[in-house]
Design a protein around this motif. Sequence first.
Motif, PDB file in Angstrom:
ATOM      1  N   CYS A   1       0.848  -1.202   0.000  1.00  0.00           N
ATOM      2  CA  CYS A   1       0.000   0.000   0.000  1.00  0.00           C
ATOM      3  C   CYS A   1       0.878   1.244   0.000  1.00  0.00           C
ATOM      4  N   ASP A   2       0.274   2.371  -0.354  1.00  0.00           N
ATOM      5  CA  ASP A   2       0.968   3.650  -0.293  1.00  0.00           C
ATOM      6  C   ASP A   2       0.893   4.218   1.122  1.00  0.00           C
ATOM      7  N   TYR A   3       1.781   5.140   1.402  1.00  0.00           N
ATOM      8  CA  TYR A   3       1.876   5.758   2.723  1.00  0.00           C
ATOM      9  C   TYR A   3       0.539   6.321   3.190  1.00  0.00           C
ATOM     10  N   ASP A   4      -0.156   7.059   2.326  1.00  0.00           N
ATOM     11  CA  ASP A   4      -1.407   7.711   2.728  1.00  0.00           C
ATOM     12  C   ASP A   4      -2.533   6.721   2.990  1.00  0.00           C
TER      13      ASP A   4
ATOM     14  N   ALA B   1      -6.295  -1.278   9.190  1.00  0.00           N
ATOM     15  CA  ALA B   1      -7.575  -1.528   9.858  1.00  0.00           C
ATOM     16  C   ALA B   1      -8.299  -2.708   9.218  1.00  0.00           C
ATOM     17  N   GLY B   2      -8.159  -2.855   7.900  1.00  0.00           N
ATOM     18  CA  GLY B   2      -8.820  -3.948   7.205  1.00  0.00           C
ATOM     19  C   GLY B   2      -8.086  -5.265   7.273  1.00  0.00           C
ATOM     20  N   ALA B   3      -6.786  -5.218   7.545  1.00  0.00           N
ATOM     21  CA  ALA B   3      -5.972  -6.440   7.596  1.00  0.00           C
ATOM     22  C   ALA B   3      -5.010  -6.344   8.779  1.00  0.00           C
ATOM     23  N   PRO B   4      -5.542  -6.445  10.013  1.00  0.00           N
ATOM     24  CA  PRO B   4      -4.728  -6.196  11.210  1.00  0.00           C
ATOM     25  C   PRO B   4      -3.556  -7.157  11.396  1.00  0.00           C
ATOM     26  N   ASN B   5      -3.645  -8.359  10.834  1.00  0.00           N
ATOM     27  CA  ASN B   5      -2.585  -9.341  11.047  1.00  0.00           C
ATOM     28  C   ASN B   5      -1.745  -9.623   9.812  1.00  0.00           C
ATOM     29  N   ALA B   6      -1.968  -8.852   8.759  1.00  0.00           N
ATOM     30  CA  ALA B   6      -1.260  -9.095   7.502  1.00  0.00           C
ATOM     31  C   ALA B   6       0.133  -8.479   7.516  1.00  0.00           C
ATOM     32  N   LEU B   7       1.005  -9.040   6.704  1.00  0.00           N
ATOM     33  CA  LEU B   7       2.314  -8.446   6.451  1.00  0.00           C
ATOM     34  C   LEU B   7       2.118  -7.335   5.435  1.00  0.00           C
ATOM     35  N   ILE B   8       2.358  -6.092   5.855  1.00  0.00           N
ATOM     36  CA  ILE B   8       2.128  -4.939   4.985  1.00  0.00           C
ATOM     37  C   ILE B   8       3.455  -4.234   4.695  1.00  0.00           C
ATOM     38  N   ILE B   9       3.682  -3.992   3.418  1.00  0.00           N
ATOM     39  CA  ILE B   9       4.854  -3.243   2.974  1.00  0.00           C
ATOM     40  C   ILE B   9       4.357  -1.901   2.445  1.00  0.00           C
ATOM     41  N   THR B  10       4.841  -0.822   3.025  1.00  0.00           N
ATOM     42  CA  THR B  10       4.340   0.513   2.706  1.00  0.00           C
ATOM     43  C   THR B  10       5.306   1.266   1.795  1.00  0.00           C
ATOM     44  N   ALA B  11       4.767   1.794   0.710  1.00  0.00           N
ATOM     45  CA  ALA B  11       5.573   2.563  -0.240  1.00  0.00           C
ATOM     46  C   ALA B  11       5.660   4.017   0.189  1.00  0.00           C
ATOM     47  N   LEU B  12       6.856   4.583   0.068  1.00  0.00           N
ATOM     48  CA  LEU B  12       7.089   5.999   0.323  1.00  0.00           C
ATOM     49  C   LEU B  12       7.271   6.678  -1.037  1.00  0.00           C
ATOM     50  N   PRO B  13       6.211   7.270  -1.589  1.00  0.00           N
ATOM     51  CA  PRO B  13       6.296   7.842  -2.942  1.00  0.00           C
ATOM     52  C   PRO B  13       7.398   8.897  -3.051  1.00  0.00           C
TER      53      PRO B  13
ATOM     54  N   ALA C   1       7.404  -3.263   6.695  1.00  0.00           N
ATOM     55  CA  ALA C   1       8.552  -2.989   5.830  1.00  0.00           C
ATOM     56  C   ALA C   1       8.256  -1.757   4.996  1.00  0.00           C
ATOM     57  N   LEU C   2       9.283  -1.278   4.301  1.00  0.00           N
ATOM     58  CA  LEU C   2       9.178  -0.069   3.494  1.00  0.00           C
ATOM     59  C   LEU C   2       9.595  -0.362   2.066  1.00  0.00           C
ATOM     60  N   PHE C   3       8.973   0.364   1.133  1.00  0.00           N
ATOM     61  CA  PHE C   3       9.352   0.271  -0.268  1.00  0.00           C
ATOM     62  C   PHE C   3       9.703   1.661  -0.761  1.00  0.00           C
TER      63      PHE C   3
END
Length: 270
Positions: free
Chosen positions: A51-54, A61-73, A97-99
């Motif tokens: 997902c994107d930062y914003d 909130a929709g995926a509380p236990n998922a592994l999420i990698i956030t992009a910093l545009p 994590a960050l992308f």
Amino acid sequence: MYTYGMQPTQRLLTIKDLQDNKGIRKYSMATAISRDEAEACAAAGIHTISCDYDDYDVVRAGAPNALIITALPPTQFATDEEILRAALSVMERGSDALFTTRGLRSIEKLAHEGFSVMSHIGVSPRHSTRYGGMKAVGKTVESAKEVQRRFRQLEDAGAFGVEVELIAGETLAEISKRSSLVTFSIGAGAGADVIFLYTNDICGETETLPRHAKSYGNLAAILKEAQAERIKALTAFHEDVLSGGFPTADHAAKVTPDTLAAFVAELDRE
């Protein structure tokens, strides 16, 4: 386990799992820009959400236990200080994590803070005019060697993974098995560790599907039908207002006749 913000949490998958299972098993990754999409990814069993930062907070909130990698545009966070502040903020809120597509210096700085960072190799839509369009790379010896060189640079910079986009599948497979980086393939074949597609492509929302993508649904038709129904309802409301059909007495709160009379008497005295 805990988030970077020291909040207790649970994860169905971790970065360490991806690293430990590199070359052993496959994982899936899809995008999410809303709570609904995140919930759908979680319900479907998608391993990793991008997902994107914003969008991070609604996705989490929709995926509380998922592994999420956030992009910093790169256009949103320009300076080293802005990038670091954004990274600290989203990691504190629970990103795993960050992308970033910024240069090696930015990756080194984020990795130095102990963050799991991934970058990008291959065709970049942002730079497509520079390279003459969306043309696959790694199809010649020289091009493949350049891809391999970029892999080594990212390894040296401290990245844990890399999104590989429109790289010849056979080339990527040979490089991936010789690299410590977890590879996330979008149009780079099945030789990567994680197979990645955009949710709008997967669900059939995209009018012109990219060659590397595959649609598994027909959400575009459903959305078109929903829009038609939305317009129909709004038109009916609009016409009802103009004709005096809405609202009726049944659609408003009521006051007793005595109370209304007393209030009117007060208004008249004023």
